[in-house]
Design a protein around this motif. Structure first.
Motif, PDB file in Angstrom:
ATOM      1  N   MET A  73      45.776  42.682  57.177  1.00  0.00           N
ATOM      2  CA  MET A  73      46.128  41.492  56.420  1.00  0.00           C
ATOM      3  C   MET A  73      45.133  41.403  55.271  1.00  0.00           C
ATOM      4  N   LEU A  74      45.640  41.160  54.088  1.00  0.00           N
ATOM      5  CA  LEU A  74      44.808  41.138  52.889  1.00  0.00           C
ATOM      6  C   LEU A  74      44.506  39.688  52.504  1.00  0.00           C
ATOM      7  N   TRP A  75      43.238  39.386  52.334  1.00  0.00           N
ATOM      8  CA  TRP A  75      42.762  38.036  52.039  1.00  0.00           C
ATOM      9  C   TRP A  75      41.862  38.052  50.816  1.00  0.00           C
ATOM     10  N   ARG A  76      41.685  36.893  50.225  1.00  0.00           N
ATOM     11  CA  ARG A  76      40.807  36.759  49.054  1.00  0.00           C
ATOM     12  C   ARG A  76      40.081  35.425  49.124  1.00  0.00           C
ATOM     13  N   LEU A  77      38.795  35.473  48.838  1.00  0.00           N
ATOM     14  CA  LEU A  77      38.035  34.248  48.626  1.00  0.00           C
ATOM     15  C   LEU A  77      37.967  34.018  47.126  1.00  0.00           C
ATOM     16  N   VAL A  78      38.227  32.796  46.698  1.00  0.00           N
ATOM     17  CA  VAL A  78      38.048  32.405  45.304  1.00  0.00           C
ATOM     18  C   VAL A  78      36.854  31.453  45.307  1.00  0.00           C
ATOM     19  N   ILE A  79      35.769  31.899  44.694  1.00  0.00           N
ATOM     20  CA  ILE A  79      34.516  31.142  44.713  1.00  0.00           C
ATOM     21  C   ILE A  79      34.327  30.486  43.351  1.00  0.00           C
ATOM     22  N   VAL A  80      34.142  29.179  43.361  1.00  0.00           N
ATOM     23  CA  VAL A  80      33.972  28.425  42.121  1.00  0.00           C
ATOM     24  C   VAL A  80      32.669  27.646  42.211  1.00  0.00           C
ATOM     25  N   TYR A  81      31.840  27.825  41.190  1.00  0.00           N
ATOM     26  CA  TYR A  81      30.573  27.102  41.156  1.00  0.00           C
ATOM     27  C   TYR A  81      30.387  26.477  39.781  1.00  0.00           C
ATOM     28  N   LYS A  82      29.924  25.230  39.780  1.00  0.00           N
ATOM     29  CA  LYS A  82      29.687  24.506  38.530  1.00  0.00           C
ATOM     30  C   LYS A  82      28.245  24.016  38.519  1.00  0.00           C
ATOM     31  N   ALA A  83      27.518  24.401  37.503  1.00  0.00           N
ATOM     32  CA  ALA A  83      26.143  23.940  37.323  1.00  0.00           C
ATOM     33  C   ALA A  83      26.079  23.174  36.013  1.00  0.00           C
ATOM     34  N   SER A  84      25.439  22.037  36.039  1.00  0.00           N
ATOM     35  CA  SER A  84      25.393  21.209  34.830  1.00  0.00           C
ATOM     36  C   SER A  84      24.146  21.462  33.995  1.00  0.00           C
ATOM     37  N   SER A 136      38.769  26.367  30.163  1.00  0.00           N
ATOM     38  CA  SER A 136      37.499  26.558  29.474  1.00  0.00           C
ATOM     39  C   SER A 136      36.521  25.473  29.888  1.00  0.00           C
ATOM     40  N   ASP A 137      35.428  25.875  30.513  1.00  0.00           N
ATOM     41  CA  ASP A 137      34.346  24.970  30.863  1.00  0.00           C
ATOM     42  C   ASP A 137      33.098  25.824  30.960  1.00  0.00           C
ATOM     43  N   ASP A 138      32.151  25.551  30.077  1.00  0.00           N
ATOM     44  CA  ASP A 138      30.936  26.362  30.014  1.00  0.00           C
ATOM     45  C   ASP A 138      30.076  26.291  31.265  1.00  0.00           C
ATOM     46  N   ASN A 139      30.301  25.300  32.092  1.00  0.00           N
ATOM     47  CA  ASN A 139      29.465  25.129  33.289  1.00  0.00           C
ATOM     48  C   ASN A 139      30.030  25.800  34.530  1.00  0.00           C
ATOM     49  N   ILE A 140      31.236  26.353  34.451  1.00  0.00           N
ATOM     50  CA  ILE A 140      31.905  26.910  35.635  1.00  0.00           C
ATOM     51  C   ILE A 140      31.894  28.438  35.613  1.00  0.00           C
ATOM     52  N   VAL A 141      31.600  28.991  36.778  1.00  0.00           N
ATOM     53  CA  VAL A 141      31.719  30.444  36.971  1.00  0.00           C
ATOM     54  C   VAL A 141      32.601  30.674  38.193  1.00  0.00           C
ATOM     55  N   ILE A 142      33.324  31.776  38.169  1.00  0.00           N
ATOM     56  CA  ILE A 142      34.299  32.064  39.226  1.00  0.00           C
ATOM     57  C   ILE A 142      34.162  33.528  39.651  1.00  0.00           C
ATOM     58  N   ALA A 143      34.328  33.764  40.927  1.00  0.00           N
ATOM     59  CA  ALA A 143      34.348  35.129  41.444  1.00  0.00           C
ATOM     60  C   ALA A 143      35.369  35.198  42.565  1.00  0.00           C
ATOM     61  N   GLN A 144      35.738  36.402  42.907  1.00  0.00           N
ATOM     62  CA  GLN A 144      36.606  36.591  44.065  1.00  0.00           C
ATOM     63  C   GLN A 144      36.038  37.687  44.936  1.00  0.00           C
ATOM     64  N   VAL A 145      36.245  37.525  46.226  1.00  0.00           N
ATOM     65  CA  VAL A 145      35.851  38.534  47.204  1.00  0.00           C
ATOM     66  C   VAL A 145      37.110  38.863  47.986  1.00  0.00           C
ATOM     67  N   ASP A 146      37.569  40.100  47.861  1.00  0.00           N
ATOM     68  CA  ASP A 146      38.742  40.552  48.600  1.00  0.00           C
ATOM     69  C   ASP A 146      38.291  41.221  49.891  1.00  0.00           C
ATOM     70  N   PHE A 147      39.026  40.961  50.960  1.00  0.00           N
ATOM     71  CA  PHE A 147      38.719  41.584  52.233  1.00  0.00           C
ATOM     72  C   PHE A 147      40.010  41.731  53.022  1.00  0.00           C
ATOM     73  N   ASP A 148      39.979  42.614  53.995  1.00  0.00           N
ATOM     74  CA  ASP A 148      41.140  42.751  54.868  1.00  0.00           C
ATOM     75  C   ASP A 148      40.705  42.564  56.308  1.00  0.00           C
ATOM     76  N   VAL A 149      41.680  42.261  57.146  1.00  0.00           N
ATOM     77  CA  VAL A 149      41.432  42.077  58.573  1.00  0.00           C
ATOM     78  C   VAL A 149      42.433  42.948  59.327  1.00  0.00           C
ATOM     79  N   THR A 150      41.914  43.850  60.156  1.00  0.00           N
ATOM     80  CA  THR A 150      42.796  44.677  60.976  1.00  0.00           C
ATOM     81  C   THR A 150      43.447  43.804  62.036  1.00  0.00           C
ATOM     82  N   PHE A 151      44.668  44.153  62.388  1.00  0.00           N
ATOM     83  CA  PHE A 151      45.367  43.368  63.401  1.00  0.00           C
ATOM     84  C   PHE A 151      46.427  44.220  64.063  1.00  0.00           C
TER      85      PHE A 151
END
Length: 192
Positions: A73-84, A136-151
């Motif tokens: 099964m294919l999964w993704r984390l969407v990570i959002v961080y905002k620093a002021s 568009s927001d200069d304070n926000i950064v985004i990343a993704q981490v893809d992973f799979d889970v055997t089943f």
């Protein structure tokens, strides 16, 4: 149809439990999100920073599955961080030590090789920086981490055994070889 042991249904809470080992609920929002978000959806989650979205992105069945469906099964984390504060704080952390770099490192460490109880093991397949198109927001950064889970999931777990079980699904099938259904769809009525 019995869905209590269905793989996706059981993986999501186990993945969240795993992430909660290092991302406590009082600081981090973790929610299920679609693989591709609209601007309106992204606008909402950007206010929840630090945010971790969990998206199911697909399934890669093993060619040798046979009667027991197995694969990844294919999964993704969407990570959002905002620093002021500063540009660097978005990545390296603010006064609380939070930043995108640490969130990525910790999520990768939590998922790589992690056992998803009763299901299988997780493997990280990709981690990268992304942008939200149209946002568009200069304070926000985004990343993704893809992973799979055997089943592995025996089809018998669904408990579809009799014709009545299948009729109860209320599925509509398009059958091109059937003269009566060639221009229409055949609907199997649901039991009431």
């Amino acid at each position: 149809m019995e869905l209590e042991r269905a793989p996706i249904r059981n993986m999501e809470p186990a993945i969240i439990d795993r992430l909660r080992l290092a991302f406590p609920a009082k600081t981090f929002t973790i929610e299920r999100v679609p693989q591709t978000m609209t601007i309106k959806e992204f606008e909402r989650i950007s206010r929840l920073s630090p945010f971790i979205g969990i998206a199911w992105t697909g399934m890669r069945p093993d060619a040798a599955s046979g009667r027991i469906l197995k694969g990844k099964m294919l999964w993704r984390l969407v990570i959002v961080y905002k620093a002021s504060s500063t540009l660097e704080a978005r990545f390296k952390g603010d006064t609380r030590g939070l930043g995108l770099d640490a969130m990525i490192d910790v999520s990768v460490a939590l998922l790589q090789g992690a056992e998803i109880p009763g299901i299988g093991f997780a493997s990280v397949t990709l981690a990268n920086s992304i942008i939200a198109d149209g946002w568009s927001d200069d304070n926000i950064v985004i990343a993704q981490v893809d992973f799979d889970v055997t089943f592995s999931s025996p089809i018998g777990n669904l408990e579809l055994k009799t014709l009545e079980d299948f009729l109860a699904l209320g599925i509509t099938w398009a059958i091109p070889d059937d003269a009566a259904a060639a221009t229409d769809e055949l609907t199997i009525p649901a039991e009431e």
